[in-house]
Design an enzyme around this catalytic site. Structure first.
Site, short mmCIF file in Angstrom:
data_model
loop_
_atom_site.label_atom_id
_atom_site.label_comp_id
_atom_site.label_asym_id
_atom_site.label_seq_id
_atom_site.Cartn_x
_atom_site.Cartn_y
_atom_site.Cartn_z
N ILE A 1 0.98 -1.37 -0.05
CA ILE A 1 -0.11 0.04 0.09
C ILE A 1 0.91 1.34 0.07
N TYR B 1 13.08 -11.27 -11.71
CA TYR B 1 11.90 -10.48 -11.51
C TYR B 1 10.90 -11.29 -12.22
N LYS C 1 7.68 -13.35 -11.28
CA LYS C 1 6.20 -13.00 -11.59
C LYS C 1 5.48 -14.13 -12.38
N GLN D 1 3.46 2.89 -5.32
CA GLN D 1 2.72 3.50 -6.35
C GLN D 1 1.19 3.19 -6.37
N SER E 1 2.73 -9.33 -14.29
CA SER E 1 3.25 -8.21 -15.01
C SER E 1 3.86 -8.46 -16.57
N ALA F 1 5.64 -6.20 -3.70
CA ALA F 1 6.76 -6.92 -4.42
C ALA F 1 8.08 -6.22 -4.45
N GLN F 2 9.18 -7.05 -4.73
CA GLN F 2 10.46 -6.60 -5.11
C GLN F 2 10.24 -6.03 -6.64
N GLU G 1 6.33 -7.93 -17.63
CA GLU G 1 7.59 -8.60 -17.75
C GLU G 1 7.65 -10.30 -17.92
N ASP H 1 4.84 -9.09 6.34
CA ASP H 1 5.74 -9.15 5.29
C ASP H 1 5.41 -10.31 4.57
P1 NAP Z 1 6.16 -0.17 -6.07
O1 NAP Z 1 6.06 1.32 -6.01
O2 NAP Z 1 7.73 -0.94 -5.77
O3 NAP Z 1 5.48 -1.01 -4.36
C1 NAP Z 1 6.05 -2.04 -3.98
C2 NAP Z 1 5.31 -2.31 -2.65
O4 NAP Z 1 5.52 -3.45 -2.19
C3 NAP Z 1 5.89 -1.34 -1.57
O5 NAP Z 1 4.72 -0.74 -0.80
C4 NAP Z 1 6.76 -1.96 -0.78
O6 NAP Z 1 6.94 -1.60 0.48
C5 NAP Z 1 5.94 -3.66 -0.73
N1 NAP Z 1 7.04 -4.60 -0.40
C6 NAP Z 1 8.30 -4.91 -0.74
N2 NAP Z 1 8.51 -5.95 -0.21
C7 NAP Z 1 7.74 -6.42 0.60
C8 NAP Z 1 7.67 -7.57 1.65
N3 NAP Z 1 8.83 -8.55 1.65
N4 NAP Z 1 6.56 -7.38 2.31
C9 NAP Z 1 5.48 -6.64 2.11
N5 NAP Z 1 5.64 -5.53 1.33
C10 NAP Z 1 6.62 -5.51 0.77
O7 NAP Z 1 5.38 -1.06 -6.96
P2 NAP Z 1 4.42 -0.66 -7.86
O8 NAP Z 1 4.70 -0.03 -9.24
O9 NAP Z 1 3.23 0.17 -6.99
O10 NAP Z 1 3.76 -2.17 -8.31
C11 NAP Z 1 2.59 -2.71 -7.42
C12 NAP Z 1 2.78 -4.26 -8.03
O11 NAP Z 1 2.39 -4.18 -9.28
C13 NAP Z 1 4.01 -4.80 -7.56
O12 NAP Z 1 3.84 -6.18 -7.41
C14 NAP Z 1 4.71 -4.79 -9.06
O13 NAP Z 1 5.72 -5.82 -9.18
C15 NAP Z 1 3.58 -4.96 -10.05
N6 NAP Z 1 3.73 -4.40 -11.41
C16 NAP Z 1 3.93 -3.04 -11.57
C17 NAP Z 1 3.94 -2.55 -12.79
C18 NAP Z 1 4.10 -1.28 -13.03
O14 NAP Z 1 4.54 -0.68 -14.18
N7 NAP Z 1 4.19 -0.42 -11.90
C19 NAP Z 1 3.54 -3.37 -13.92
C20 NAP Z 1 3.24 -4.61 -13.54
C21 NAP Z 1 3.17 -5.33 -12.57
P3 NAP Z 1 8.07 -0.62 1.14
O15 NAP Z 1 7.24 0.92 1.17
O16 NAP Z 1 8.28 -0.90 2.25
O17 NAP Z 1 9.31 -0.73 0.02
O1 G4F Z 2 11.40 1.58 -15.80
P1 G4F Z 2 12.12 0.47 -15.85
O2 G4F Z 2 12.99 0.04 -14.85
O3 G4F Z 2 11.01 -0.49 -16.02
P2 G4F Z 2 10.77 -2.34 -16.58
O4 G4F Z 2 12.13 -2.93 -16.25
O5 G4F Z 2 10.08 -2.16 -17.89
O6 G4F Z 2 10.01 -3.01 -15.19
C1 G4F Z 2 8.63 -2.13 -14.79
O7 G4F Z 2 7.56 -2.50 -15.54
C2 G4F Z 2 7.17 -3.97 -15.62
C3 G4F Z 2 5.94 -4.08 -16.13
O8 G4F Z 2 6.54 -4.20 -17.51
C4 G4F Z 2 6.79 -4.11 -13.88
F1 G4F Z 2 6.49 -5.43 -13.71
C5 G4F Z 2 8.15 -3.81 -13.05
O9 G4F Z 2 7.85 -4.03 -11.61
C6 G4F Z 2 8.61 -2.39 -13.31
O10 G4F Z 2 7.44 -1.65 -12.74
O11 G4F Z 2 12.79 0.22 -17.24
C7 G4F Z 2 12.11 0.34 -18.68
C8 G4F Z 2 13.16 0.45 -19.61
C9 G4F Z 2 14.14 -0.82 -19.54
O12 G4F Z 2 13.92 -1.47 -20.86
C10 G4F Z 2 15.51 -0.23 -19.39
O13 G4F Z 2 16.52 -1.09 -19.95
O14 G4F Z 2 13.99 1.36 -19.47
C11 G4F Z 2 15.41 1.00 -19.92
N1 G4F Z 2 16.28 2.04 -19.49
C12 G4F Z 2 17.23 2.71 -20.10
N2 G4F Z 2 17.82 3.34 -19.16
C13 G4F Z 2 16.57 2.45 -18.16
C14 G4F Z 2 17.61 3.20 -17.98
N3 G4F Z 2 15.77 2.03 -17.06
C15 G4F Z 2 16.15 2.48 -15.78
N4 G4F Z 2 15.31 1.99 -14.71
N5 G4F Z 2 17.15 3.30 -15.74
C16 G4F Z 2 17.88 3.88 -16.79
O15 G4F Z 2 18.65 4.72 -16.78
#
Ligand code: NAP
Ligand code: G4F
Length: 329
Positions: free
Chosen positions: A9, A147, A151, A12, A123, A80-81, A125, A56
């Site tokens: 929670i 990762y 997933k 993001q 995801s 998630a991590q 991913e 956790d």
């Molecule tokens: P985020 O901002 O990284 O938030 C992750 C959350 O998980 C944080 O609240 C974190 O707590 C908590 N957490 C991490 N390890 C934990 C543990 N061991 N036990 C309990 N809580 C833990 O991620 P998000 O972008 O909101 O994404 C939410 C979910 O959607 C994740 O599962 C992510 O993998 C998935 N997802 C995200 C995207 C995307 O583009 N954003 C796309 C596809 C799927 P702390 O605040 O303590 O770190």
């Molecule tokens: O923003 P990113 O780190 O996101 P990525 O790896 O796509 O993962 C995110 O989206 C997933 C859904 O498809 C989620 F499941 C996951 O939890 C996360 O939210 O990187 C996006 C792209 C990559 O291809 C990376 O190689 O951006 C490229 N990139 C280029 N320069 C960079 C950078 N990424 C990061 N983080 N930092 C750079 O400087």
């Protein structure tokens, strides 16, 4: 009054989902892990309205206790991590949280409240080295990072609990979604923060990795609505949530720098150390099933979202500039 338990929670998506559910009249239970310095920044708007629980994903008894205390109608597993890059240096931890953590939470729900509806944050991913374009619910997975592999496990164990125990368990396969609340290390936020600092004279260069990678980027506020909709259906199912548009990281840079009338070519330097051991080159989702069955569609355009993020980071950096450092005793 419906009750929802949200893990992750403080992240993001968790913060946007909590706001949405509170607006809908839910009682929201937020599970957070203990940290030495708690960070409630994302959830500040509604912090007082949430019933806080400690837990956790790697600790089953804490999850059992969280489900007992909340007695939820709906459970959203967003914890998630979640940073792909960190999953190479920390593959084991990533697996424990992002893969096995899902089993822990499913077990807690199965043991304590099997009638609760369950949402798993899957995801794009998982598609990794994509087997077809656009990617849809039936596209085979080929993950490219620890990762992504984790997933895939979380996705299949969710389906398995649905089929084995008749649980209402759904998996949302969400493509990248962003917002001003995005963690600073993800590429969109790294860029919008960098643009703000360069514009305000606090930074001269922005160091980037692979500019050719393509992502289907949407707005997080839109995507949490799809999570909720999935749990309001008659039957549990899995859905791709995406915009149906893909852009390179280079295009992201163009849009972000142009929004403050700068040229990215004048500021961006490439560091090969930021290239990933295995890259996901192209993501492009087909969310046709979600449109048809959930009545969901993305609302905020890519350009508007990046402008919103740059604007927010400009304000943040201005506030930093205007505040002298506070002494810590
Ligand atoms: P985020 O901002 O990284 O938030 C992750 C959350 O998980 C944080 O609240 C974190 O707590 C908590 N957490 C991490 N390890 C934990 C543990 N061991 N036990 C309990 N809580 C833990 O991620 P998000 O972008 O909101 O994404 C939410 C979910 O959607 C994740 O599962 C992510 O993998 C998935 N997802 C995200 C995207 C995307 O583009 N954003 C796309 C596809 C799927 P702390 O605040 O303590 O770190
Ligand atoms: O923003 P990113 O780190 O996101 P990525 O790896 O796509 O993962 C995110 O989206 C997933 C859904 O498809 C989620 F499941 C996951 O939890 C996360 O939210 O990187 C996006 C792209 C990559 O291809 C990376 O190689 O951006 C490229 N990139 C280029 N320069 C960079 C950078 N990424 C990061 N983080 N930092 C750079 O400087």
């Amino acid at each position: 009054m419906k009750k929802a338990l949200i893990t992750g929670i403080t992240g993001q998506d968790g913060s946007y989902l909590a706001e949405l559910l509170l607006e809908k009249g839910y009682k929201v239970y937020g599970m957070r892990r203990r940290t030495s310095t708690p960070n409630y920044e994302n959830i500040a708007n509604v912090r007082e309205k949430i019933e806080w629980l400690s837990g956790d994903l790697t600790d089953l008894s804490s999850l059992i206790s969280a489900v007992q205390q909340s007695d939820p109608d709906e459970v959203y597993n967003l914890a998630a991590q979640s940073f792909v890059e960190t999953s190479w240096p920390q593959p084991n931890l990533t697996g424990q949280i992002t893969a096995l953590g899902v089993t822990n939470l499913l077990e807690a729900v199965r043991i304590v409240k099997p009638s609760a509806k369950f949402y798993q944050a899957s995801s794009s991913e998982m598609y990794g080295k994509v087997m077809e374009t656009p990617q849809r619910e039936t596209t085979p997975f080929y993950p490219r990072s620890p990762y992504g592999v984790s997933k895939v496990y979380g996705h299949w164990i969710t389906l398995n609990y649905r089929e084995s125990f008749n649980m209402f368990a759904c998996s949302g396969i969400l493509f990248n979604h962003e917002s001003p609340r995005r963690g600073i290390e993800f590429v969109t936020r790294k860029v919008t923060d960098g643009v703000a600092r360069i514009k305000l004279g606090m930074k001269q260069k922005l160091t980037m990795g692979n500019l050719d990678a393509k992502r289907d980027w949407g707005f997080a506020g839109d995507y949490v609505k799809a999570m909720w909709l999935m749990l309001q259906q008659e039957e549990p199912d899995d859905f791709v949530i995406s915009t149906g548009e893909t852009r390179t990281v280079r295009q992201l840079l163009e849009v972000a720098f142009q929004s403050v009338e700068l040229r990215y070519e004048d500021y961006v330097v490439i560091d090969p150390k930021l290239f990933r051991p295995a890259e996901v080159d192209l993501l492009l989702g087909d969310c046709g099933k979600a449109k048809r069955q959930l009545g969901w569609k993305p609302e905020v355009s890519f350009e508007d979202m990046i402008a919103m993020m740059v604007e927010n980071d400009l304000h943040k950096v201005e506030r930093e500039l205007n505040h002298s450092p506070i002494a810590v005793n």
